[in-house]
Design a protein around this motif. Structure first.
Motif, PDB file in Angstrom:
ATOM      1  N   LYS A   1       2.226  -3.577  -5.994  1.00 35.39           N
ATOM      2  CA  LYS A   1       1.698  -2.693  -7.010  1.00 35.39           C
ATOM      3  C   LYS A   1       2.063  -1.249  -6.971  1.00 35.39           C
ATOM      4  O   LYS A   1       2.532  -0.586  -7.909  1.00 35.39           O
ATOM      5  CB  LYS A   1       0.144  -2.976  -7.167  1.00 35.39           C
ATOM      6  N   ASN A   2       1.648  -0.772  -5.771  1.00 37.36           N
ATOM      7  CA  ASN A   2       1.941   0.904  -5.660  1.00 37.36           C
ATOM      8  C   ASN A   2       3.434   1.279  -5.617  1.00 37.36           C
ATOM      9  O   ASN A   2       3.792   2.496  -5.835  1.00 37.36           O
ATOM     10  CB  ASN A   2       1.405   1.327  -4.251  1.00 37.36           C
ATOM     11  N   ARG A   3       4.362   0.098  -5.385  1.00 34.88           N
ATOM     12  CA  ARG A   3       5.718   0.497  -5.538  1.00 34.88           C
ATOM     13  C   ARG A   3       6.326   0.446  -6.761  1.00 34.88           C
ATOM     14  O   ARG A   3       7.416   0.851  -6.986  1.00 34.88           O
ATOM     15  CB  ARG A   3       6.485  -0.476  -4.307  1.00 34.88           C
ATOM     16  N   MET A   4       5.830  -0.314  -7.567  1.00 37.45           N
ATOM     17  CA  MET A   4       6.383  -0.564  -9.067  1.00 37.45           C
ATOM     18  C   MET A   4       6.621   0.738 -10.052  1.00 37.45           C
ATOM     19  O   MET A   4       7.627   0.824 -10.629  1.00 37.45           O
ATOM     20  CB  MET A   4       5.556  -1.711  -9.803  1.00 37.45           C
ATOM     21  N   GLU A   5       5.720   1.741  -9.619  1.00 34.03           N
ATOM     22  CA  GLU A   5       5.986   2.845 -10.438  1.00 34.03           C
ATOM     23  C   GLU A   5       7.151   3.584 -10.188  1.00 34.03           C
ATOM     24  O   GLU A   5       7.930   3.972 -10.937  1.00 34.03           O
ATOM     25  CB  GLU A   5       4.667   3.854 -10.231  1.00 34.03           C
ATOM     26  N   LYS A   6       7.564   3.710  -8.970  1.00 24.66           N
ATOM     27  CA  LYS A   6       8.838   4.340  -8.487  1.00 24.66           C
ATOM     28  C   LYS A   6      10.056   3.716  -8.347  1.00 24.66           C
ATOM     29  O   LYS A   6      11.191   3.926  -8.402  1.00 24.66           O
ATOM     30  CB  LYS A   6       8.581   5.117  -7.331  1.00 24.66           C
ATOM     31  N   GLY A   7       9.627   2.124  -8.372  1.00 25.29           N
ATOM     32  CA  GLY A   7      10.884   1.344  -8.429  1.00 25.29           C
ATOM     33  C   GLY A   7      10.911   0.405  -7.134  1.00 25.29           C
ATOM     34  O   GLY A   7      11.155   0.851  -6.207  1.00 25.29           O
ATOM     35  N   LEU A   8      10.575  -0.763  -7.289  1.00 20.26           N
ATOM     36  CA  LEU A   8      10.524  -1.799  -6.077  1.00 20.26           C
ATOM     37  C   LEU A   8      11.758  -2.320  -5.857  1.00 20.26           C
ATOM     38  O   LEU A   8      12.460  -2.977  -6.812  1.00 20.26           O
ATOM     39  CB  LEU A   8       9.658  -2.896  -6.467  1.00 20.26           C
ATOM     40  N   THR A   9      12.387  -1.979  -4.839  1.00 22.05           N
ATOM     41  CA  THR A   9      13.844  -2.486  -4.339  1.00 22.05           C
ATOM     42  C   THR A   9      13.785  -3.777  -4.062  1.00 22.05           C
ATOM     43  O   THR A   9      12.880  -4.665  -3.709  1.00 22.05           O
ATOM     44  CB  THR A   9      14.355  -1.744  -3.238  1.00 22.05           C
TER      45      THR A   9
ATOM     46  N   GLY B   1       0.637  -1.220   0.004  1.00 25.48           N
ATOM     47  CA  GLY B   1       0.153   0.198   0.124  1.00 25.48           C
ATOM     48  C   GLY B   1       0.890   1.362   0.128  1.00 25.48           C
ATOM     49  O   GLY B   1       0.408   2.430   0.171  1.00 25.48           O
ATOM     50  N   ARG B   2       2.109   1.148  -0.459  1.00 28.58           N
ATOM     51  CA  ARG B   2       3.074   2.416  -0.282  1.00 28.58           C
ATOM     52  C   ARG B   2       3.550   2.885  -1.512  1.00 28.58           C
ATOM     53  O   ARG B   2       3.547   1.732  -2.445  1.00 28.58           O
ATOM     54  CB  ARG B   2       4.182   2.216   0.641  1.00 28.58           C
ATOM     55  N   THR B   3       3.784   3.916  -1.748  1.00 29.77           N
ATOM     56  CA  THR B   3       4.292   4.465  -3.209  1.00 29.77           C
ATOM     57  C   THR B   3       5.769   4.987  -2.962  1.00 29.77           C
ATOM     58  O   THR B   3       6.302   5.000  -3.888  1.00 29.77           O
ATOM     59  CB  THR B   3       3.593   5.547  -3.620  1.00 29.77           C
ATOM     60  N   ASP B   4       6.169   4.947  -1.749  1.00 29.09           N
ATOM     61  CA  ASP B   4       7.639   5.020  -1.544  1.00 29.09           C
ATOM     62  C   ASP B   4       8.298   4.254  -0.424  1.00 29.09           C
ATOM     63  O   ASP B   4       7.335   3.403   0.208  1.00 29.09           O
ATOM     64  CB  ASP B   4       7.721   6.635  -0.904  1.00 29.09           C
TER      65      ASP B   4
END
Length: 406
Positions: free
Chosen positions: A155-163, A83-86
């Protein structure tokens, strides 16, 4: 067949998803089941979102099942990406240990840990000892990258890049299930609905490694009728620690929930019988305030105890009922130094505002009053005339009151 706690949880609105509803219902009706809910130590206090999980655990324990409260001394080093974008802030080992200890203190208010009726376990006890190559060979073959990348929790982390660090979180949580099953014959993992992908990972890993029947169940997230998360305030999260969220503010939060959310909150956050929950939830117009007062008192009593709940209720009645004493209102002791000081400085020091900037903005919006008079000057200096019988009343916004005592 014996009535199952599953049906109680379902009636009260807790259950969101379950891996095999019929089997779980039967198991909970006919066995004493050891289950767990995980809590990552991302702060030094639990918040109201955690409280929902604690209520589920308390219902389960009252029905004869054994909870394991799993604190994330291991998973907390990575941080849950669900559920996080960052990416979450990286915590030091010292922070994690301190936060885990604080969680244990707060959990004991809701769960009975006497006589092995419940356990508090730290997953750092096994995750920190794992050999990387052994883990890859033992667990890696049971996870496909394609399926992991499709999981809701990423899902929400994929846009900025999932580490790669965060990518390992599902494997760590899944391993927790396997380890707890081996150690304590654990059969059920429960968690918020945002944990569904991680829980499924644990169920499938444990079944493949042991051949045993194990299950997963998620409970609904605490949301408002508009879908937004409940428990967020202007000052941040609604904490269970009264040093972070004062008891009066905690009480007032529930006293002021939307009419549409009252019945759901009564069902999820109190132990009131459902007949009474439905009666209170059906009240209309001004009468719904009775239900809100019951909700505020019951939730505050569970979290802070009856004495604190009584004080908060008396303070609210004194302010909004126009009767009684102000003594239970949140109080700022000025020790004789209030006169001659700027009101804004006093309120920042008393943690009414997080900063002077926040206070100035509210004053510009006509949102601050002193003794029922709007404060128009951010540099207003307190004088003897502001205090009546040694006290002055500050109103912040529409519903928050504070007592200044010199």
């Amino acid at each position: 067949m014996t009535t199952s706690i599953f049906d109680v949880l379902k009636e009260r609105g807790y259950i969101a998803q379950c891996t095999n509803e019929d089997e779980v219902r039967s198991m909970l009706a006919n066995e004493k089941v050891t289950f767990y809910v995980g809590f990552d130590p991302t702060a030094d206090s639990l918040h109201v979102g955690h409280f929902l999980g604690l209520m589920v655990m308390a219902h389960m324990q009252r029905a004869g099942h054994r909870p394991i409260c799993l604190v994330g001394g291991g998973t907390g080093t990575v941080g849950d990406p669900s559920g996080r974008t960052d990416m979450r802030k990286m915590l030091t080992d010292e922070d994690i240990e301190y936060n885990c200890n604080r969680f244990k203190e707060q959990m004991a208010r809701f769960i009975d840990f006497s006589d092995d009726k419940a356990l508090i376990v730290n997953n750092g006890d096994w995750l920190r000892k794992l050999n990387y190559i052994e883990l890859l060979r033992d667990v890696g073959p049971h996870f496909t990258v394609n399926r992991m990348l499709a999981a809701e929790c990423y899902k929400n982390r994929m846009e900025k890049g999932l580490t790669f660090l965060e990518f390992n979180y599902m494997i760590m949580q899944s391993y927790d299930f396997l380890e707890l099953h081996r150690r304590y014959n654990l059969k059920l993992e429960m968690g918020g609905d945002d944990q569904w992908s991680n829980i499924i990972g644990g169920v499938e890993l444990t079944r493949r490694k042991t051949g045993d029947a194990v299950y997963g169940l998620t409970f609904t997230l605490l949301t408002k009728s508009d879908g937004k998360k409940m428990g967020k305030t202007a000052g941040g999260a609604l904490w269970l620690d009264k040093e972070k969220t004062p008891v009066y503010d905690f009480y007032q939060y529930w006293r002021n929930v939307d009419d549409a959310d009252v019945e759901k909150c009564l069902a999820l956050l109190t132990f009131l019988p459902m007949d009474e929950v439905r009666r209170l939830g059906s009240l209309q117009d001004a009468a719904i305030n009775e239900a809100k007062a019951v909700l505020a008192y019951e939730v505050t009593k569970l979290v802070h105890g009856a004495e604190e709940a009584d004080k908060a209720k008396a303070a609210a009645e004194a302010v909004f009922g126009g009767s009684g004493s102000n003594e239970n209102m949140p109080t700022i002791e000025l020790a004789g130094e209030g006169v001659g000081r700027k009101l804004l400085d006093v309120l920042v020091a008393g943690k009414v505002f997080a900063s002077k900037g926040e206070g100035r903005r509210l004053i510009q919006q006509n949102g601050l009053s002193l003794n029922d008079a709007k404060v128009a000057d951010a540099d207003y200096v307190l004088s003897d005339g502001d205090f009546h019988d040694g006290e002055a009343i500050v109103k912040k916004g529409k519903k928050k009151f504070y007592r200044l005592v010199k």
